[in-house]
Design a protein around this motif. Structure first.
Motif, short mmCIF file in Angstrom:
data_model
loop_
_atom_site.label_atom_id
_atom_site.label_comp_id
_atom_site.label_asym_id
_atom_site.label_seq_id
_atom_site.Cartn_x
_atom_site.Cartn_y
_atom_site.Cartn_z
N CYS A 153 1.21 -1.34 0.02
CA CYS A 153 0.04 -0.13 0.11
C CYS A 153 1.07 1.03 -0.45
N GLU A 154 1.97 1.74 0.57
CA GLU A 154 2.75 2.23 0.85
C GLU A 154 3.45 2.32 -1.03
N ILE A 155 3.82 1.40 -1.54
CA ILE A 155 4.32 1.52 -2.48
C ILE A 155 3.04 2.04 -3.50
N VAL A 156 1.58 1.37 -3.92
CA VAL A 156 1.50 2.47 -4.01
C VAL A 156 1.13 4.11 -4.18
N VAL A 157 1.39 4.23 -3.02
CA VAL A 157 1.26 6.11 -3.20
C VAL A 157 2.32 6.84 -2.96
N TRP A 158 3.71 6.24 -3.04
CA TRP A 158 4.88 6.37 -3.19
C TRP A 158 5.09 6.63 -4.83
N TYR A 159 5.01 5.27 -5.28
CA TYR A 159 5.27 5.51 -7.12
C TYR A 159 4.17 4.96 -8.13
N VAL A 160 3.04 3.91 -7.51
CA VAL A 160 1.86 3.75 -8.84
C VAL A 160 1.52 5.51 -8.94
N ILE A 161 0.27 5.68 -7.97
CA ILE A 161 -0.23 7.04 -8.25
C ILE A 161 0.49 8.26 -8.53
N PRO A 162 2.24 8.32 -8.09
CA PRO A 162 2.53 9.64 -8.67
C PRO A 162 2.74 9.10 -10.45
N ALA A 163 3.30 7.75 -9.94
CA ALA A 163 3.74 7.62 -12.47
C ALA A 163 1.65 7.84 -12.76
N ILE A 164 1.30 7.39 -12.25
CA ILE A 164 -0.30 6.87 -13.39
C ILE A 164 -0.57 9.02 -13.45
N ARG A 165 -0.40 9.80 -12.31
CA ARG A 165 -0.01 11.43 -12.53
C ARG A 165 0.55 11.86 -13.55
N SER A 166 1.47 11.40 -13.09
CA SER A 166 3.02 12.26 -13.89
C SER A 166 2.16 12.28 -15.44
N GLU A 167 1.98 10.38 -16.26
CA GLU A 167 1.54 10.40 -17.45
C GLU A 167 0.40 11.14 -18.10
N LEU A 168 -0.63 11.75 -16.84
CA LEU A 168 -2.13 12.23 -16.51
C LEU A 168 -1.46 13.86 -17.30
N ALA A 169 -0.86 13.88 -16.73
CA ALA A 169 -0.12 15.18 -16.44
C ALA A 169 0.55 15.66 -18.37
N LYS A 170 1.31 14.88 -18.47
CA LYS A 170 1.94 14.85 -19.61
C LYS A 170 0.97 15.29 -21.20
N THR A 180 -1.17 21.15 -7.04
CA THR A 180 -0.70 22.86 -7.40
C THR A 180 0.07 22.70 -8.91
N GLN A 181 0.16 24.01 -9.46
CA GLN A 181 0.72 23.95 -10.67
C GLN A 181 2.66 22.85 -10.71
N PRO A 182 3.38 23.96 -9.51
CA PRO A 182 4.72 23.28 -9.30
C PRO A 182 4.67 21.42 -9.16
N ALA A 183 3.25 21.00 -8.88
CA ALA A 183 3.41 19.66 -8.60
C ALA A 183 3.44 19.43 -10.19
N VAL A 184 2.96 20.20 -11.01
CA VAL A 184 1.81 19.66 -12.36
C VAL A 184 3.62 19.59 -13.11
N SER A 185 4.48 21.10 -13.05
CA SER A 185 5.92 21.17 -13.29
C SER A 185 6.94 19.80 -12.92
N GLN A 186 6.97 19.57 -11.79
CA GLN A 186 7.78 18.43 -11.46
C GLN A 186 7.00 17.14 -11.97
N TYR A 187 5.88 16.68 -12.54
CA TYR A 187 5.64 15.58 -12.49
C TYR A 187 6.45 15.23 -14.73
N ILE A 188 5.47 16.97 -14.85
CA ILE A 188 6.39 17.31 -16.76
C ILE A 188 7.71 17.23 -16.61
#
Length: 124
Positions: free
Chosen positions: A5-22, A41-49
């Motif tokens: 469950c911690e792996i999902v929070v730290w890796y999977v969800i951020p990877a999905i968000r990153s792909e979605l933002a891109k 936040t807009q800075p979070a979008v910037s970090q994802y892309i």
């Protein structure tokens, strides 16, 4: 070892968000609009892309296609901000547990039976 469950929070969800933002940016949205739509936040979008966030694992092609389809639906109005959580969960459930654990160097034999389903793919 981190529980799945911690792996999902730290890796999977951020990877999905990153792909979605891109994908949303590729479809012509501005970072500010992406941040409002994704409720981040807009800075979070910037970090994802820029792969400063959400780049810890590589999503499988079928999962990336699900994200791409969802981005297209958000962009053309077929999906809304209200769809974000249920669709993210649906996408997350299609992430292959063994693939993520392998990328992180975690042996699936180290997980108990109850932990197998925590990653959503239910130990495919």
């Amino acid at each position: 070892m981190k529980p799945p469950c911690e792996i999902v929070v730290w890796y999977v969800i951020p990877a999905i968000r990153s792909e979605l933002a891109k994908e949303l940016l590729n479809l012509g949205m501005k970072q500010k609009d992406v941040s409002e739509l994704m409720d981040i936040t807009q800075p979070a979008v910037s970090q994802y892309i820029t792969d400063k966030r959400g780049s810890g694992i590589k999503l499988e092609d079928d999962v990336r296609q699900m994200v791409k389809d969802f981005a297209a639906q958000l962009s053309n109005g077929e999906a809304t901000k209200a769809d974000l959580i249920p669709r993210t969960c649906k996408i997350c459930k299609n992430v292959e547990t063994s693939t993520v654990l392998e990328q992180l160097g975690i042996d699936t034999d180290d997980l108990g039976e109850d932990c197998q389903s925590c990653m959503g793919s239910e130990a495919k």
